[in-house]
Design an enzyme around this catalytic site. Structure first.
Site, PDB file in Angstrom:
ATOM      1  N   ASP A 206       0.699  -1.152   0.096  1.00  0.00           N
ATOM      2  CA  ASP A 206      -0.003   0.024  -0.070  1.00  0.00           C
ATOM      3  C   ASP A 206       0.874   1.247  -0.023  1.00  0.00           C
ATOM      4  OD1 ASP A 206      -2.332   1.482   0.356  1.00  0.00           O
ATOM      5  OD2 ASP A 206      -2.037   1.417   2.484  1.00  0.00           O
ATOM      6  N   GLU A 450       3.367  -8.371   7.012  1.00  0.00           N
ATOM      7  CA  GLU A 450       1.913  -8.849   6.598  1.00  0.00           C
ATOM      8  C   GLU A 450       2.092  -9.994   5.169  1.00  0.00           C
ATOM      9  OE1 GLU A 450      -1.013  -5.960   6.117  1.00  0.00           O
ATOM     10  OE2 GLU A 450      -1.141  -5.626   7.998  1.00  0.00           O
ATOM     11  N   TYR A 503      -6.768  -3.362  12.405  1.00  0.00           N
ATOM     12  CA  TYR A 503      -7.685  -2.174  12.187  1.00  0.00           C
ATOM     13  C   TYR A 503      -9.167  -2.395  12.442  1.00  0.00           C
ATOM     14  CZ  TYR A 503      -3.583  -0.407   9.587  1.00  0.00           C
ATOM     15  OH  TYR A 503      -2.034   0.335   9.693  1.00  0.00           O
ATOM     16  N   GLU A 539       0.643  -1.762  14.199  1.00  0.00           N
ATOM     17  CA  GLU A 539       0.201  -0.690  13.283  1.00  0.00           C
ATOM     18  C   GLU A 539      -1.283  -0.959  13.697  1.00  0.00           C
ATOM     19  OE1 GLU A 539      -0.427  -1.539   8.964  1.00  0.00           O
ATOM     20  OE2 GLU A 539       1.786  -2.065   9.046  1.00  0.00           O
TER      21      GLU A 539
END
Ligand code: GCB
Length: 642
Positions: A206, A450, A503, A539
């Protein structure tokens, strides 16, 4: 993108780095009384090879003569990504080879042969695959961005009496299933929907795949017998610091040396006269993280002075290495620096900014450190690739603790776990450890972010990469960052610290702040009960379009980012008393990504905008981090970094 298949580049390499074990050191070039350095930053000539197969530059041998003799060129700054420099959208999204060229004048005494110096050309980083010629002669190739490479050009410089040389660098940004990071290229032959020869680069990470020469290119000279590498590790025994060093010399087998460790004032505190040994420092000033001590980032300097005989000549070389005396140790629920509990309260960053892309930029670097100081951040992760040596030097100096991450991001396809990818990943870890092994700020290696670590081959893959990294550097813990299911993650058994990204209320349960605490608590308990290892929330965060407000908080507003943080912080405050050893916000600043329906001119999860202005969340984090620092009781006055 309209052009033919660029896949030939993947078989182009003459001596692919994945096939050879690393030889020699990669000391950061520094000026010393025996070493000279010439930086080649500035305006270079540039051409992107838009030919349908992207091969024209090689077919026409553009490197054989001045670039402007083979076609039109434009000016291009180095260092910088080329993507955002012009108004040409085709160049912004270009895939394939771009060509850089400049003349460099060579000091007269570098061209003298007997004995003459050894002359090197070094590229701090170029993304992704580079081929380098000097005066039309191939001098090196390198696979991978984010890490330096160099070529010994002594014989070229000393066989040609001309006072300058022509440096040509071709750089290709195409990513394959076996590059790091990986990527794929999709060809769309359906001319009823796409222009002829249409292809696109797909990536599973990303951030924008910025390309070009991202860090300074330099010429430097050392004596022909020289200090090739220095490895330093440190130990502490009560108040005695122990600096274990090993110096390797090239170009001579008959060398003598003196090794002097000096304190900040330049006073010698310990000396040695062998190529390896242990220096004892009574009452050592330890290297402490920022906010953990009133004098963080204390650096000694190791001055290595060597004299060597080779043929008829006596060579002398000097190199100065900053050394921080500190230890790192991980227990079942703690991260210890100098045997004191360390809690990571920091950020994830990117090398990213307007216009420059990933190009090194001093004003930005210093601004970012000032913001880290303002925020009270004691650490960051080099998400998702190694940052410049210039940044790492400042981390050593300021006491900013670093989790040093490889470019192993977006490893999602099963093919990217095969032997070709694995052996390249091992080489990249060798390059990274070789570059950063002596840095006190680096307290842990992260081999990936990840990956698809639930896939069957991930177990062997991560076991191998982590074991290799530990063999290269037994003194530091190793991790990778996971967003997999705790019970199915095949790499987690091999890490020293569990790093988890999540998230909650963003990518799932969107808008439901009320689930965060339950889900986060479950996340921590699941991982800890399974592995009994300390955990870092590596994160968490939420996108904010700066200036958008709503109450009650709605997604993308400043209030929502604040609320997400506060929900996470409530759980961190319970779990940090048990086994959670850190929290790293995603992200320090907004950054560019590929265009998509979920990205509004890039990722907006920054607590600062891309121009480094604070969003409301920055103030929440600032209060929290300074309060956390207060708990350690060694705070410098807050006014020091207003
Ligand atoms: C992640 C990735 C990071 C992304 C972030 C996001 O899990 O590690 O590279 O930018 O999420 O904002 O989606």
């Amino acid at each position: 993108m309209t052009a033919g298949r660029p896949s030939f580049i993947l078989s182009f390499c003459l001596a692919c780095s994945a096939c050879v074990a690393l030889k020699g050191g990669m000391l950061t070039p520094r000026e010393t009384p025996t070493r000279e350095l010439k930086e080649l930053s500035g305006v270079w000539k540039f051409r992107a090879d838009f030919s349908p197969n992207r091969k024209r530059g090689f077919e026409e041998q553009w490197y054989k003569r001045r670039l402007e003799e083979s076609g039109p060129v434009i000016d291009m700054p180095v260092p910088a990504s080329f993507n955002d420099i012009t108004q040409d959208v085709q160049l912004r999204d270009f895939i394939g080879w771009v060509w850089y060229e400049r003349e460099a004048s060579i000091p007269h005494h570098w061209t003298l042969r007997d004995p003459g110096p050894r002359v090197l050309l070094r590229v701090g980083s170029a993304h992704y695959y580079s081929v380098v010629w000097v005066n039309g002669v191939l001098v090196t190739q390198h696979e991978g961005g984010h890490l330096p490479f160099e070529a010994d050009i002594t014989s070229l410089v000393q066989s040609d009496p001309s006072p300058s040389c022509r440096i040509t660098i071709a750089v290709n940004n195409t990513l394959s299933l076996h590059s790091l990071p990986p990527g794929t290229v999709t060809y769309n032959p359906d001319t009823s929907r796409y222009p002829p020869g249409y292809f696109v680069q797909n990536i599973d990470f990303d951030f924008f795949n910025y390309a070009g020469i991202h860090r300074p290119v330099i010429l430097y000279a050392t004596p022909k017998a020289y200090i090739d590498d220095i490895t330093v590790t440190t130990k502490i025994n009560e108040n005695i610091g122990l600096v274990l060093y090993n110096v390797s010399i090239e170009g001579s087998t008959e060398a003598t040396m003196t090794v002097t460790l000096c304190d900040k004032k330049g006073n010698s505190v310990a000396t040695g006269s062998t190529s390896s040994g242990a220096l004892k420092v009574p009452d050592a000033n330890l290297w402490w993280p920022y906010l953990m001590h009133k004098d963080p980032g204390y650096l000694y300097t190791l001055e290595v002075h060597m004299k060597a005989k080779s043929h008829l000549y006596i060579f002398e070389d000097q190199y100065t290495l900053p050394v921080g005396i500190r230890t790192v140790r991980v227990t079942e629920n703690e991260f210890l620096i100098n045997e004191k509990q360390f809690y990571f309260h920091g950020v994830n960053k990117h090398e990213d900014s307007d216009i420059r892309g990933k190009g090194l930029d001093w004003p930005l670097i210093i601004k970012d450190f000032n913001l880290l100081h303002w925020l009270g951040a004691n650490s960051f992760r080099t998400s998702h690739y190694p940052y410049s040596e210039e940044i790492m030097d400042l981390c050593d100096k300021y006491g900013i603790v670093v989790i040093d991450e490889s470019p192993g991001v977006g490893i999602k396809q099963v093919e990217s776990f095969d032997n070709q990818s694995l052996s390249h990943h091992l080489v990249v870890m060798e390059e990274l450890v070789r570059r950063d092994k002596n840095r006190p700020s680096v307290v842990m290696w992260s081999v990936a972010n990840e990956p698809a670590s639930e896939l069957p081959p991930a177990g062997y893959y991560f076991k191998t990469v982590i074991t290799h990294t530990k063999a290269l550097d037994p003194a530091r813990p190793v991790t990778f960052v996971s967003n997999s299911h705790f019970a199915r993650d095949k790499g987690a058994p091999y890490v020293d610290v569990i790093c988890v990204n999540s998230y909650f209320s963003w990518y799932h349960d969107s808008g439901h702040l009320e689930v965060i605490q339950i889900q986060l608590n479950t996340q921590f308990e699941d991982w800890y009960k399974t592995y009994h290892k300390p955990i870092i929330q590596s994160e968490y965060g939420a996108d904010v379009v700066p200036g958008l407000h709503s109450d009650p908080p709605l997604m993308f507003t400043e209030e929502y980012q604040k609320a997400v943080m506060q929900e996470y912080h409530a759980v961190f405050d319970v779990k940090r008393k048990e086994y959670v050893i850190g929290e790293l916000i995603w992200n320090f600043a907004d950054f560019m990504t590929v265009q998509s329906t979920t990205r509004v001119v890039g990722n907006k999860k920054g607590i600062f905008t891309r121009q480094r202005q604070p969003k409301a969340g920055a103030f929440i984090l600032r209060d929290r981090y300074w309060n956390l620092a207060n708990e350690t009781g060694h705070l410098p006055p807050r006014s020091r970094f207003p």
